[in-house]
Design a protein around this motif. Structure first.
Motif, PDB file in Angstrom:
ATOM      1  N   ARG A 166       6.030  -1.058  -7.591  1.00 25.67           N
ATOM      2  CA  ARG A 166       6.031  -2.107  -6.858  1.00 25.67           C
ATOM      3  C   ARG A 166       5.270  -1.156  -5.515  1.00 25.67           C
ATOM      4  N   LEU A 167       5.125  -0.664  -5.311  1.00 28.57           N
ATOM      5  CA  LEU A 167       4.985   0.060  -3.685  1.00 28.57           C
ATOM      6  C   LEU A 167       3.269   0.473  -4.599  1.00 28.57           C
ATOM      7  N   ASN A 168       3.311   1.045  -5.334  1.00 30.74           N
ATOM      8  CA  ASN A 168       1.695   1.033  -5.597  1.00 30.74           C
ATOM      9  C   ASN A 168       0.816   0.746  -6.364  1.00 30.74           C
ATOM     10  N   ILE A 169       0.437  -0.506  -5.568  1.00 26.37           N
ATOM     11  CA  ILE A 169      -0.345  -1.566  -5.550  1.00 26.37           C
ATOM     12  C   ILE A 169      -1.364  -0.517  -5.270  1.00 26.37           C
ATOM     13  N   LEU A 170      -1.446  -0.766  -3.641  1.00 27.32           N
ATOM     14  CA  LEU A 170      -3.635  -0.175  -3.642  1.00 27.32           C
ATOM     15  C   LEU A 170      -2.309   1.430  -3.181  1.00 27.32           C
ATOM     16  N   THR A 171      -3.495   2.161  -4.159  1.00 24.09           N
ATOM     17  CA  THR A 171      -3.295   3.791  -3.003  1.00 24.09           C
ATOM     18  C   THR A 171      -4.293   4.124  -2.498  1.00 24.09           C
ATOM     19  N   ILE A 172      -3.686   5.223  -1.133  1.00 23.39           N
ATOM     20  CA  ILE A 172      -4.555   6.202  -0.397  1.00 23.39           C
ATOM     21  C   ILE A 172      -4.174   6.836  -0.327  1.00 23.39           C
ATOM     22  N   VAL A 173      -5.344   8.153  -1.594  1.00 29.06           N
ATOM     23  CA  VAL A 173      -4.811   9.122  -0.533  1.00 29.06           C
ATOM     24  C   VAL A 173      -5.278   9.779   0.411  1.00 29.06           C
ATOM     25  N   MET A 174      -4.854  10.422   1.357  1.00 32.08           N
ATOM     26  CA  MET A 174      -5.911  11.212   2.550  1.00 32.08           C
ATOM     27  C   MET A 174      -5.926  12.607   2.042  1.00 32.08           C
ATOM     28  N   PRO A 175      -7.334  13.119   2.894  1.00 32.56           N
ATOM     29  CA  PRO A 175      -7.986  13.941   2.045  1.00 32.56           C
ATOM     30  C   PRO A 175      -7.172  15.127   3.211  1.00 32.56           C
ATOM     31  N   PRO A 176      -6.978  16.331   2.777  1.00 34.23           N
ATOM     32  CA  PRO A 176      -6.277  17.341   4.171  1.00 34.23           C
ATOM     33  C   PRO A 176      -7.308  17.922   4.704  1.00 34.23           C
ATOM     34  N   VAL A 221       0.412  -0.970  -0.423  1.00 33.64           N
ATOM     35  CA  VAL A 221       0.520   0.068  -0.096  1.00 33.64           C
ATOM     36  C   VAL A 221       0.559   1.117   0.106  1.00 33.64           C
ATOM     37  N   LEU A 222       0.623   1.987  -0.939  1.00 30.82           N
ATOM     38  CA  LEU A 222       1.038   3.285  -0.857  1.00 30.82           C
ATOM     39  C   LEU A 222       0.229   4.493  -0.235  1.00 30.82           C
ATOM     40  N   ILE A 223       0.451   5.050   0.853  1.00 32.07           N
ATOM     41  CA  ILE A 223      -0.756   6.506   1.528  1.00 32.07           C
ATOM     42  C   ILE A 223       0.697   7.688   1.415  1.00 32.07           C
ATOM     43  N   GLU A 224      -0.260   8.560   0.527  1.00 31.00           N
ATOM     44  CA  GLU A 224       0.013   9.753   0.008  1.00 31.00           C
ATOM     45  C   GLU A 224      -0.769  10.678   0.854  1.00 31.00           C
ATOM     46  N   GLY A 225      -0.082  11.989   1.166  1.00 28.44           N
ATOM     47  CA  GLY A 225      -0.589  12.983   1.375  1.00 28.44           C
ATOM     48  C   GLY A 225       0.075  13.749   2.338  1.00 28.44           C
ATOM     49  N   GLU A 226      -0.810  14.798   2.529  1.00 22.57           N
ATOM     50  CA  GLU A 226       0.385  15.913   3.390  1.00 22.57           C
ATOM     51  C   GLU A 226       0.253  15.753   4.763  1.00 22.57           C
ATOM     52  N   THR A 227       2.031  16.199   5.131  1.00 22.67           N
ATOM     53  CA  THR A 227       2.131  16.236   6.657  1.00 22.67           C
ATOM     54  C   THR A 227       0.693  16.557   7.471  1.00 22.67           C
ATOM     55  N   GLY A 228       0.587  14.969   8.357  1.00 20.93           N
ATOM     56  CA  GLY A 228      -0.543  15.770   9.680  1.00 20.93           C
ATOM     57  C   GLY A 228      -1.717  15.522   9.269  1.00 20.93           C
ATOM     58  N   THR A 229      -1.805  14.650   7.936  1.00 24.17           N
ATOM     59  CA  THR A 229      -3.493  13.962   7.757  1.00 24.17           C
ATOM     60  C   THR A 229      -3.415  13.007   8.491  1.00 24.17           C
ATOM     61  N   GLY A 230      -2.379  12.036   8.725  1.00 24.83           N
ATOM     62  CA  GLY A 230      -2.964  10.882   9.799  1.00 24.83           C
ATOM     63  C   GLY A 230      -2.292   9.582   8.751  1.00 24.83           C
ATOM     64  N   LYS A 231      -1.378   9.843   7.871  1.00 22.89           N
ATOM     65  CA  LYS A 231      -0.518   8.795   7.174  1.00 22.89           C
ATOM     66  C   LYS A 231      -0.253   7.394   8.145  1.00 22.89           C
ATOM     67  N   GLU A 232      -0.206   7.278   9.636  1.00 26.31           N
ATOM     68  CA  GLU A 232       0.698   6.557   9.698  1.00 26.31           C
ATOM     69  C   GLU A 232      -0.479   5.950  10.388  1.00 26.31           C
ATOM     70  N   LEU A 233      -1.667   7.192  11.204  1.00 25.82           N
ATOM     71  CA  LEU A 233      -2.732   6.324  11.587  1.00 25.82           C
ATOM     72  C   LEU A 233      -3.431   5.312  10.831  1.00 25.82           C
ATOM     73  N   VAL A 234      -3.303   5.475   9.455  1.00 22.16           N
ATOM     74  CA  VAL A 234      -3.904   4.551   8.500  1.00 22.16           C
ATOM     75  C   VAL A 234      -2.498   3.811   8.293  1.00 22.16           C
ATOM     76  N   ALA A 235      -1.665   3.734   8.183  1.00 24.01           N
ATOM     77  CA  ALA A 235      -0.593   2.294   8.100  1.00 24.01           C
ATOM     78  C   ALA A 235      -1.200   1.513   9.382  1.00 24.01           C
TER      79      ALA A 235
END
Ligand SMILES: Nc1ncnc2c1ncn2[C@@H]1O[C@H](COP(=O)(O)OP(=O)(O)OP(=O)(O)O)[C@@H](O)[C@H]1O
Length: 480
Positions: free
Chosen positions: A309-319, A172-186
């Motif tokens: 390879r990383l970008n199989i499932l992508t999650i884009v964090m909403p700001p 899974v690749l989680i993309e998004g601005e800082t502080g949007t909760g990417k770690e929380l999602v991981a």
């Protein structure tokens, strides 16, 4: 009876508590074994008799006449003198609109027994929550989907994506601005996956010095280098075996490490430094980036093959600015959490303070919201967070300035502005974001933006972007 095969009735009803069924005149058509035992009245006598002829205090007639269920702790007595205390339910049986009978059942012998049952459920729930927490601690996961606060459509969609990712085993690749909760999602993806009893290992790719990266990732064997630990050391991938590895800020992975990571993803095995022996590993990779990896690929900062390879499932964090409706819920949640941590007894947030928070720009997203609330709480004399507390906090002037002068985000979204103005705002935002993502390095930023350094300097001048603007823009990223 009612078209049910006798065998089925026997299986279901005979093993339950007291069960009896009457017709619409309250004549028994069925009683189960337990009814027979508790009343001491043989079935042959019961079936065909009126309920009120055998039992005193029964509410079957009430249920049949009113068409409403009657339930409660009742003392009923058989005509032969046996008391049957218990929680009884008399349920009218309908055929269309017409009541055709009554279903009588007893769930517990008494209300006390019902309470004991509820207490048991409560203690099992507590036990379950405790064990869940222990499992999380052991696996290294701190959060789950329940920790993600928000009711906006964006958050609902995010949660769906998390469950989907949890059910799959893909990278899974989680993309998004800082502080949007990417770690929380991981963490949440790991928590709801079948790997959740195995380790969750976080690696912050920007925090590991380049020369230590390989040994951190793959470990080393005894004697590989001076100062190497006796017995060698397991790397992060080995530690995450059967679980998940979270590659935070994967955009900072240097160009030497990138093909090595690609190899692990393809071969599913690692080699410790100092040996040529391959160790098979089964690890699910979750990567996060606060800049678009696609953009980095375009300016040769990130390998395209690794990106795919990383970008199989992508999650884009909403700001946060795209889900302002979540701000009151988030703000109150943060207030309560901090209140507990700080030993305060905060009661709530005033309406004008909430309105202010809903209006404000949030370049640092939820992390910035947390910081503002914490500072506001420190300024609060009473147990209520007011607009004054928020305004009086340190650094507030800076954030107000950013909002007034640098409110490019709302400006470019503002449809009342002419296109030329909106384009400029967008350009300024893109420059600030890029400078932030490459630590003010103007050569790298120009490369990422695909413009010359000279043009970048011209644009910095045009938009009057100076170091402090970048710092304010960047500050929240560094607060972690
Ligand atoms: N939806 C949310 N509900 C509750 N807390 C949240 C939410 N989103 C973020 N947070 C909190 O905000 C803080 C920042 O989140 P997190 O570290 O996951 O962000 P990030 O996107 O990984 O940031 P960075 O790119 O800077 O590492 C954390 O304390 C996290 O718990």
């Amino acid at each position: 009876m009612f078209g049910l095969p006798d065998k089925c009735v026997e299986l279901i009803f005979e093993q339950a508590g007291i069960i009896a069924i009457t017709d619409k005149q309250a004549k028994y058509v069925y009683v189960n074994k337990r009814w027979e035992e508790d009343t001491g009245i043989p079935r042959e006598v019961a079936v065909g008799s009126y309920n009120h002829d055998l039992i005193e205090g029964s509410r079957a007639i009430t249920a049949i006449r009113t068409g409403k269920a009657v339930t409660g702790d009742m003392l009923i007595r058989t005509k032969n003198g046996r008391d049957l205390p218990g929680v009884m339910t008399y349920m009218p049986i309908f055929n269309g609109d017409e009541v055709v009978g009554c279903f009588i059942s007893s769930s517990f012998l008494s209300v006390d027994q019902a309470y004991a049952f509820l207490e048991r459920i409560e203690s099992i729930t507590l036990e379950y929550e405790f064990l869940k927490g222990e499992m999380r601690k052991r696996s290294g996961t701190r959060y789950s989907v329940e920790d993600i606060i928000g009711e906006s459509d964006a958050i609902k969609f995010l949660k769906e994506q998390i469950y989907f990712a949890g059910a799959s085993n893909s990278t899974v690749l989680i993309e998004g601005e800082t502080g949007t909760g990417k770690e929380l999602v991981a963490h949440s993806i790991h928590s709801c996956s079948l790997r959740n009893v195995f380790p969750f290992v976080k690696v912050n790719c920007s925090a590991i010095p380049d020369n230590l990266m390989e040994s951190e990732f793959f470990g080393y064997d005894e004697g590989t280098f001076t100062g190497a630990k006796k017995g060698g050391k397991r790397g992060k991938f080995e530690k995450a075996h059967l679980g998940s590895i979270f590659l935070d800020e994967v955009n900072h992975l240097n160009l030497t490490m990138q093909p090595k990571l690609l190899r692990v993803l393809q071969e599913k095995e690692i080699e410790r430094l100092g040996t040529s022996e391959s160790i098979p590993i089964d690890v699910r990779v979750i990567a996060a980036s606060n800049v678009s990896l696609r953009k980095l690929v375009n300016c040769d900062q990130f390998r395209e093959d690794l990106y795919y390879r990383l970008n199989i499932l992508t999650i884009v964090m909403p700001p946060l600015r795209k889900r302002r409706e979540d701000i009151p819920l988030l703000a109150n949640h943060i207030l309560q959490k901090l209140s507990k941590q700080m030993g305060r007894n905060m009661q709530g947030i005033s309406k004008d303070a909430l309105d202010y928070l809903k209006e404000r720009e949030w370049h640092g997203n939820v992390r910035e919201l947390q910081n503002i609330i914490e500072r506001g709480m420190n300024a609060a004399r009473k147990d209520f967070l007011t607009l004054e507390c928020l305004r009086n906090q340190d650094g507030m002037e800076d954030t107000i300035t950013v909002r007034k002068e640098g409110s490019f985000l709302s400006d470019y979204e503002d449809s009342s502005k002419p296109l030329s103005k909106r384009k400029e705002c967008l350009e300024k935002e893109a420059i600030l974001e890029t400078l932030k993502s490459c630590n003010h390095n103007k050569t790298q930023a120009a490369k990422m933006l695909n413009i010359s350094r000279t043009l970048l300097y011209k644009k910095l001048e045009k938009y009057q972007i100076n170091e402090s603007d970048i710092l304010i823009h960047k500050g929240n990223h560094e607060m972690k």
